[in-house]
Design a protein around this motif. Sequence first.
Motif, PDB file in Angstrom:
ATOM      1  N   LEU A   1       9.587  18.685 -53.831  1.00 26.15           N
ATOM      2  CA  LEU A   1      10.020  20.005 -53.506  1.00 26.15           C
ATOM      3  C   LEU A   1      11.535  19.574 -52.651  1.00 26.15           C
ATOM      4  CD1 LEU A   1       7.248  22.228 -52.679  1.00 26.15           C
ATOM      5  CD2 LEU A   1       8.676  22.447 -54.576  1.00 26.15           C
ATOM      6  N   GLU A   2      11.394  18.505 -51.605  1.00 28.93           N
ATOM      7  CA  GLU A   2      12.583  18.086 -50.736  1.00 28.93           C
ATOM      8  C   GLU A   2      13.344  17.580 -51.923  1.00 28.93           C
ATOM      9  OE1 GLU A   2      11.581  15.217 -47.645  1.00 28.93           O
ATOM     10  OE2 GLU A   2      10.167  16.701 -46.729  1.00 28.93           O
ATOM     11  N   TYR A   3      13.159  16.703 -52.730  1.00 25.89           N
ATOM     12  CA  TYR A   3      14.235  16.307 -53.494  1.00 25.89           C
ATOM     13  C   TYR A   3      14.959  17.529 -54.334  1.00 25.89           C
ATOM     14  CZ  TYR A   3      16.633  14.348 -57.480  1.00 25.89           C
ATOM     15  OH  TYR A   3      17.882  14.012 -58.322  1.00 25.89           O
ATOM     16  N   ILE A   4      14.183  18.213 -54.881  1.00 21.25           N
ATOM     17  CA  ILE A   4      14.576  19.580 -55.485  1.00 21.25           C
ATOM     18  C   ILE A   4      15.597  20.391 -54.794  1.00 21.25           C
ATOM     19  CG2 ILE A   4      14.310  21.826 -56.373  1.00 21.25           C
ATOM     20  CD1 ILE A   4      11.473  20.647 -57.450  1.00 21.25           C
ATOM     21  N   ALA A   5      15.285  20.687 -53.319  1.00 19.52           N
ATOM     22  CA  ALA A   5      16.088  21.305 -52.434  1.00 19.52           C
ATOM     23  C   ALA A   5      17.457  20.432 -52.189  1.00 19.52           C
ATOM     24  CB  ALA A   5      15.445  21.745 -51.209  1.00 19.52           C
ATOM     25  N   ARG A   6      17.213  19.261 -51.871  1.00 22.69           N
ATOM     26  CA  ARG A   6      18.322  18.612 -51.404  1.00 22.69           C
ATOM     27  C   ARG A   6      19.391  18.044 -52.555  1.00 22.69           C
ATOM     28  NH1 ARG A   6      19.376  12.812 -51.881  1.00 22.69           N
ATOM     29  NH2 ARG A   6      17.034  12.429 -52.113  1.00 22.69           N
TER      30      ARG A   6
ATOM     31  N   GLN B   1      12.476  21.802 -63.804  1.00 25.20           N
ATOM     32  CA  GLN B   1      13.779  21.604 -64.499  1.00 25.20           C
ATOM     33  C   GLN B   1      14.698  20.767 -63.643  1.00 25.20           C
ATOM     34  OE1 GLN B   1      13.046  24.525 -63.569  1.00 25.20           O
ATOM     35  NE2 GLN B   1      14.957  25.760 -63.206  1.00 25.20           N
ATOM     36  N   TYR B   2      14.559  21.065 -62.387  1.00 26.30           N
ATOM     37  CA  TYR B   2      15.369  20.409 -61.208  1.00 26.30           C
ATOM     38  C   TYR B   2      14.971  18.943 -61.027  1.00 26.30           C
ATOM     39  CZ  TYR B   2      16.737  25.136 -59.790  1.00 26.30           C
ATOM     40  OH  TYR B   2      17.283  26.479 -59.713  1.00 26.30           O
ATOM     41  N   LEU B   3      13.781  18.586 -61.398  1.00 23.63           N
ATOM     42  CA  LEU B   3      13.230  17.073 -61.047  1.00 23.63           C
ATOM     43  C   LEU B   3      13.685  16.271 -62.257  1.00 23.63           C
ATOM     44  CD1 LEU B   3       9.326  17.562 -60.739  1.00 23.63           C
ATOM     45  CD2 LEU B   3      11.174  16.994 -58.954  1.00 23.63           C
ATOM     46  N   TYR B   4      14.339  16.848 -63.289  1.00 28.18           N
ATOM     47  CA  TYR B   4      14.749  15.681 -64.169  1.00 28.18           C
ATOM     48  C   TYR B   4      16.297  15.368 -63.866  1.00 28.18           C
ATOM     49  CZ  TYR B   4      10.768  17.322 -67.024  1.00 28.18           C
ATOM     50  OH  TYR B   4       9.564  17.717 -67.457  1.00 28.18           O
ATOM     51  N   GLN B   5      16.940  16.433 -63.061  1.00 28.43           N
ATOM     52  CA  GLN B   5      18.106  16.176 -63.019  1.00 28.43           C
ATOM     53  C   GLN B   5      18.101  14.884 -61.951  1.00 28.43           C
ATOM     54  OE1 GLN B   5      19.190  19.772 -60.898  1.00 28.43           O
ATOM     55  NE2 GLN B   5      19.569  20.769 -62.788  1.00 28.43           N
TER      56      GLN B   5
ATOM     57  N   PHE C   1      -0.725  26.079 -54.772  1.00 23.10           N
ATOM     58  CA  PHE C   1       0.657  26.740 -54.391  1.00 23.10           C
ATOM     59  C   PHE C   1       1.634  25.575 -54.615  1.00 23.10           C
ATOM     60  CE2 PHE C   1       3.813  27.054 -51.409  1.00 23.10           C
ATOM     61  CZ  PHE C   1       4.270  28.463 -51.630  1.00 23.10           C
ATOM     62  N   LEU C   2       1.171  24.474 -54.162  1.00 23.20           N
ATOM     63  CA  LEU C   2       2.142  23.131 -54.461  1.00 23.20           C
ATOM     64  C   LEU C   2       2.489  22.759 -55.882  1.00 23.20           C
ATOM     65  CD1 LEU C   2       1.253  20.787 -51.350  1.00 23.20           C
ATOM     66  CD2 LEU C   2       3.235  22.697 -51.557  1.00 23.20           C
ATOM     67  N   THR C   3       1.527  22.700 -56.586  1.00 20.08           N
ATOM     68  CA  THR C   3       1.670  22.329 -58.011  1.00 20.08           C
ATOM     69  C   THR C   3       2.325  23.424 -58.755  1.00 20.08           C
ATOM     70  OG1 THR C   3      -0.708  23.276 -58.564  1.00 20.08           O
ATOM     71  CG2 THR C   3      -0.506  20.821 -58.046  1.00 20.08           C
ATOM     72  N   TYR C   4       2.012  24.795 -58.306  1.00 19.41           N
ATOM     73  CA  TYR C   4       2.726  25.831 -59.019  1.00 19.41           C
ATOM     74  C   TYR C   4       4.207  25.961 -58.742  1.00 19.41           C
ATOM     75  CZ  TYR C   4       3.334  30.905 -60.510  1.00 19.41           C
ATOM     76  OH  TYR C   4       3.740  31.829 -61.346  1.00 19.41           O
ATOM     77  N   GLU C   5       4.625  25.772 -57.523  1.00 16.94           N
ATOM     78  CA  GLU C   5       5.822  25.613 -57.162  1.00 16.94           C
ATOM     79  C   GLU C   5       6.831  24.569 -57.790  1.00 16.94           C
ATOM     80  OE1 GLU C   5       7.608  27.967 -54.469  1.00 16.94           O
ATOM     81  OE2 GLU C   5       5.868  28.974 -55.411  1.00 16.94           O
ATOM     82  N   VAL C   6       5.998  23.446 -57.831  1.00 11.31           N
ATOM     83  CA  VAL C   6       6.675  21.978 -58.557  1.00 11.31           C
ATOM     84  C   VAL C   6       7.116  22.514 -60.103  1.00 11.31           C
ATOM     85  CG1 VAL C   6       6.651  19.716 -59.090  1.00 11.31           C
ATOM     86  CG2 VAL C   6       6.108  20.548 -56.623  1.00 11.31           C
ATOM     87  N   VAL C   7       5.904  22.997 -60.513  1.00  9.23           N
ATOM     88  CA  VAL C   7       5.920  23.261 -62.101  1.00  9.23           C
ATOM     89  C   VAL C   7       7.192  24.444 -62.386  1.00  9.23           C
ATOM     90  CG1 VAL C   7       4.714  24.169 -64.216  1.00  9.23           C
ATOM     91  CG2 VAL C   7       3.616  22.748 -62.631  1.00  9.23           C
TER      92      VAL C   7
END
Length: 669
Positions: free
Chosen positions: A491-496, A576-580, A566-572
């Motif tokens: 989630l930190e990576y996604i936001a950053r 799409q941002y994780l692939y970037q 909660f965490l798994t749901y948010e990441v799923v």
Amino acid sequence: MPLNHLIRDGDNPDITEERQKATFSTEELAIEIYGEPLAQRRREISAEVLKRPELLDDCPHVFLDRTTKVENSMKKTVAVMEKGSEICDFTSREELGHLVCEVFGDDGFPLSIHFVMFLPAIQGQADDEQAEQWIPRAMRLEFIGTYAQTELGHGTNLRALETTATYDKRTQEFILHTPTVSAYKWWPGNLGKTANYVIANAQLYIDGKSHGPHNFLVQIRDENTHQPMPGITVGDIGPKFGLNTNDNGFLRFDHVRIPRRNMLMRHSKVSADGVYSPPVHPKLSYGAMIFVRATMIRMLAHVVLKAATIAIRYSCVRRQGEIKTGNGEVKILEYQTQQHRLFTALARGFAYRLVGDEVKNLYEKIAEEVKHGNVEQLADLHALLSGMKSIVSYDSGKAIEQCRMACGGHGYSHASGIPEMYAVEIAGCTYEGENMVMLQQQARYLVKGIHRLAHGEELSTMLQYLANTSNNKFRIGESGVDLENALILALEYIARSTIERVTARLDSLQNKGLSAENAWNENAVELTRASRTHTRLWIARCFRDRVHRIENHAIRSALTDILELFLTYEVVDMSQYLYQGGYANSDQVAQVKDAMYKLLEKIRPNAVSYVDAYEVSDTELRSVLGRRDGNVYDNLLKWAKSNPLNRTEVLPAVEKHLMPMMLAAKSKL
Ligand SMILES: CCCCCCCCCCCCCCCCCCCCCCC/C=C/C(=O)SCCNC(=O)CCNC(=O)[C@H](O)C(C)(C)COP(=O)(O)OP(=O)(O)OC[C@H]1O[C@@H](n2cnc3c(N)ncnc32)[C@H](O)[C@@H]1OP(=O)(O)O
Ligand SMILES: Cc1cc2nc3c(=O)[nH]c(=O)nc-3n(C[C@H](O)[C@H](O)[C@H](O)COP(=O)(O)OP(=O)(O)OC[C@H]3O[C@@H](n4cnc5c(N)ncnc54)[C@H](O)[C@@H]3O)c2cc1C
């Protein structure tokens, strides 16, 4: 012996069976949520309310027209004021809040804005002498106030509000005036028919010079007759999507004079001879909005948890279809799709509720500093609350709607209680700052964070993760990295990465010569996304820290399941941002999904106990589907039979219109 308390004869056996399966004590979880004395006090207050018919609805309030709804809520307000102190401690906001929820439900009550905005505005923005003069009277309900800021033509852009407050040195008065139709105050809760005072937000003019919007206490109705004061036009704006027990109103000032000391003068001042002293921070007059943004998080979470209570209980007494042919119809909660939509709603509800406590504490700490002139942390707070109110209102709305749909056709009926909950909750996307606008307020802060980093300047604690550039590959499944940590880092990576990317685009457009404003507007959607990812990360971290602090082992374990879901749901949801940037591959995202599906299975036996532990009484829930005893069908039938259309076998309207038509058609044969 089941761990769960309150298993009773006469309950639907399907729901009793659920309570017997619990792996934790609902009482202990309730204590974790509310704290020991309050958990007990809430139960006592609920029991007391049940004994007092004057505090209960005579019939489901969805059967009533608006005028009757408003009248009932006024009648009950008086009953609460007369007898409430026998039921609860009036000095405890938590106890009073619970009593209000029991007695009035979601749809509003005559004193909501008095307590939620009018008093907080005075408490935060009046000087000591004014506070001493007004607060005791307001607390005793000698008058009822509201907060009148929004106008017919402007709600978001406060700098463009048209109402004026012109200082007249000669008489030492302000003249409040509504110069155009678009300047009518429009929307304030309880303004239409209830309030006799307002905090009016108006452009301050002294000697022809504008000093921007300021707050003024204005009497709009006579204290004895309740008739509008001279120069005041006031009324109700009409039915709305929800909150129809609330008389949101309109208001016009026609050169209404008020004493100089009716301007709220803790932060800005106007002296008798018309000298203006500005506040230490230009946005201090927005303090009441900051207060509501901080408190609404828990209110919104409360609605999600109520909807989850209804849908989860109902899903354990509703049987439909077979999973294995020939094995009989199953409870609909056995279906993975049902678990997915309901347990994720439950997880968001718990996350927002517990994080809401942290937000409230943070607000109280910073508000105290601001009161003493220290505004250092105001920008951090404003950014955080702008994001929080937007994410929590929107994602809560989605969760409630999933709860409603998960109840099938019965969810669409007002008997479920969920349509009204949705209509009330979703207003949170609009009030206290329209979400798209507030997300952009936060985005300004995030973009500034990246620029500060580039210039080697210090970042606030909230933004320090932006400097962690070594977090560049998903560590799920690696030895020494547990699921929670891997997900928080993701989630930190996604936001950053989202904030970095949009800032880079903004900078590059400006380097090519585009103005800052146009570059901003060309990136506005991505900026709101950056804001969303940052806020979701903040919620996740705060929820994790809260769960880690739990001392009771069984309760920590129960809430850890909810946290991980909660965490798994948010990441799923944001995968799409994780692939970037190549942070994760599809196998890793599949691992997160597998973990999420396993958590659904793990949570399943405790599902009813989680919602039981939140302890919303049947009185407050006002739902046939969500009844604690699970006896849904008999009561649905009772509910339908008692609705006003069934008062007569033959409806007078049928006699008057349809029968003559049918008889005439027959006679033509
Ligand atoms: C019977 C018994 C009685 C018992 C009583 C019991 C009491 C118990 C209580 C419990 C009750 C529980 C149950 C209650 C049930 C009630 C249910 C009903 C609830 C419903 C309540 C709804 C109420 C709704 C009210 C409203 O909506 S009020 C109106 C709100 N309006 C808005 O929010 C407007 C939004 N617009 C703005 O905020 C601003 O205009 C803007 C921020 C968008 C832009 O402002 P502006 O143009 O001035 O600023 P800039 O964009 O230029 O920014 C300049 C810089 O200023 C910073 N900034 C902006 N705002 C703030 C701020 N607030 N604080 C700090 N800084 C701020 C920007 O960030 C910029 O900074 P920079 O330059 O550094 O970037
Ligand atoms: C139930 C309810 C209760 C309320 N109670 C009160 C109350 O007690 N007191 C009070 O004073 N007010 C109250 N309000 C008013 C509320 O605060 C405003 O409706 C809200 O601030 C939005 O302003 P608006 O209606 O002018 O919307 P607008 O600002 O006209 O928004 C319309 C659209 O334009 C977009 N938009 C506007 N500006 C921008 C921008 N700068 N950038 C990008 N997009 C933009 C918005 O995102 C939105 O999509 C209440 C409203 C509701 C629904």
